[in-house]
Motif scaffolding. Sequence first.
Motif, PDB file in Angstrom:
ATOM      1  N   GLY A 190      66.010  23.554  -3.212  1.00  0.00           N
ATOM      2  CA  GLY A 190      65.832  22.113  -3.012  1.00  0.00           C
ATOM      3  C   GLY A 190      65.437  21.777  -1.593  1.00  0.00           C
ATOM      4  N   VAL A 191      66.007  22.500  -0.611  1.00  0.00           N
ATOM      5  CA  VAL A 191      65.654  22.243   0.788  1.00  0.00           C
ATOM      6  C   VAL A 191      64.214  22.640   1.062  1.00  0.00           C
ATOM      7  N   THR A 192      63.806  23.824   0.612  1.00  0.00           N
ATOM      8  CA  THR A 192      62.426  24.284   0.882  1.00  0.00           C
ATOM      9  C   THR A 192      61.396  23.391   0.202  1.00  0.00           C
ATOM     10  N   ASP A 193      61.708  22.901  -1.005  1.00  0.00           N
ATOM     11  CA  ASP A 193      60.780  21.969  -1.676  1.00  0.00           C
ATOM     12  C   ASP A 193      60.565  20.727  -0.831  1.00  0.00           C
ATOM     13  N   ARG A 194      61.604  20.218  -0.234  1.00  0.00           N
ATOM     14  CA  ARG A 194      61.506  18.995   0.549  1.00  0.00           C
ATOM     15  C   ARG A 194      60.863  19.229   1.909  1.00  0.00           C
ATOM     16  N   VAL A 195      60.947  20.440   2.419  1.00  0.00           N
ATOM     17  CA  VAL A 195      60.216  20.757   3.645  1.00  0.00           C
ATOM     18  C   VAL A 195      58.711  20.625   3.412  1.00  0.00           C
ATOM     19  N   GLU A 196      58.248  21.124   2.278  1.00  0.00           N
ATOM     20  CA  GLU A 196      56.813  20.994   1.960  1.00  0.00           C
ATOM     21  C   GLU A 196      56.403  19.524   1.871  1.00  0.00           C
ATOM     22  N   SER A 197      57.198  18.731   1.157  1.00  0.00           N
ATOM     23  CA  SER A 197      56.878  17.299   1.042  1.00  0.00           C
ATOM     24  C   SER A 197      56.902  16.621   2.396  1.00  0.00           C
ATOM     25  N   LEU A 198      57.830  17.050   3.238  1.00  0.00           N
ATOM     26  CA  LEU A 198      57.928  16.474   4.572  1.00  0.00           C
ATOM     27  C   LEU A 198      56.698  16.807   5.409  1.00  0.00           C
TER      28      LEU A 198
END
Length: 565
Positions: free
Chosen positions: A309-317
């Motif tokens: 979940g954290v890595t997915d949101r890094v991409e979106s960020l």
Amino acid sequence: MRTHPDDQPAVDSDNRATQRLNREESLLLRDFATEIDATLEHHIETKPLIPLPAHKSTLKIDVHKALSGVTSQMDDREKRSDQHNLSIPEIRKIALENNLSLKIANIEPVIAETAVGEERAKFDNIIFANANLRHLDAPGIGGDNVKLSSSNPLLDDQRVKLSLEPQKIEQLNAEAGIAIPLRTGGVVTLSSPIERKITKGQLDSDEFRSALRFSISQPLLRNAGIAVNEASINIAHYERRAVDMRTRLQSIRVISIIDKAYWELYAAWAELDVRRQQYELANQNLTMVQRRVDEGLTAAIEISRAEIGVTDRVESLIIANTKLKLNQRQLKFLLNDQTYTIDSDIHIVPTTTPTLVYYNLDRKQIASLALDGRLELLELELRLAADLTRIEFLENQTLPLFTLDYSYGALSNSRGSFSQTYEDVVRNRFNDWSIGLRFELPMTNEARRMQLQRAVQQRIQRLTTKTLQEQVVLREIYDVFDQVEQNWQRILATRQQVILAGINYEAELKQFKEGLRTMTEVLEMLTLLGEAQIKEINAVRDYQAALIDLAYATGTLLGYSRVEF
């Protein structure tokens, strides 16, 4: 020259254009609304799309939180870059002062004004002068045989031969005067010719002669009349007004583009804030899961799920951060200001927030305002007025050229000195005058008739274009009404979706802590919450853009934007 039934509308178009350019523009939506809802929150409270729980506390979008830096993993250069807080009026001011397309457009009225001055100058008085010196060294030559008749009977029937003696002649002819073009098409000329003739031979002489002359040439058919001769001035005037309309329209377009770019930047900042919140919440969940695993309350597999979940949101960020950079660059490009160059590290931060108020607009009243105030329609009306003037002029050009010429001259006798030459002129002892008529007409007159026919067809074409443009304006304004309504409904729907998604996320997180949900399910609800927030951001941006389009459709964007032109 025949009159046209729409002569008065041509004058009205010019008056309306003048009033349109001089008036203070304003568009207050509340003046055209039959109903105004107080705020978005009030609308949500009183008119929800679906029943909402009494407890609605959830995450909220705050664009200013994004200013503190997105994450510790973001580029340090971004953190050190300068930030300039700008409101939307400040953005508009910078754009109007520096936008290149607007600078180019502002030159056109100056050029059009020079064209008007050029046409007016054709009635300038013309001062003229000319001089001619002639030298003749003539040999003697035998002349013709002649028979003399005289009052003396002794000289009657005398036959003589007139021969030219060798002689030298110097002759100076000069004339100065003024020609005055008349607005009726004629020309008045006042001049004073003078002649000096020196003859050297058997009988020397040195003679002066002078005169004062007045002449007028006035067309009676073709090129006759003030309206015909001022036609080119009127056409240039209409063209200048049309250019003024086009320049103001360009200003409106610039403001429209700048406003939309501003709200795009606002949405990019808000989206970045949402992505940052998503990242921080995912990080908080990872920390919580690690602690619970250490305490033996949660299975170790949940750590991997939380890390995903954290890595997915890094991409979106990262994507949101790049989108922000692109919108920053686009706004800087439109501003064209030395402070905010395209390659500068300055971050423009929008400080104006959208006012989320719903207006139930009087559509017919605003549509009428659009038809009356749209600059494109006024520009077409001015060009139609110019077409009408051109047709009247070309109608006159099909007439025959029939001109009255009259001249009168006060003459002097031959004198031996220059100072005496004007004595006879002043006394008007000698004079001459003439009056005449000139007529001219091409045998077929085809060229002028075809020019007239072409002008008539061009005006018919422009009238059809105006009718089409009016239909386009009406369609455009009603389309914008629906877009405004649609985007307001989108804001309502997405706001309630955010509320519900926030409540569900908090519930899922609570059930995870109780061992009833997995971290995957929590993260799915967190994703739904983030997407709902992004949808709300986009709906707010599109609502602001629709209000801009509404003002543009009525031709009053400058007033809506509080810009003085």
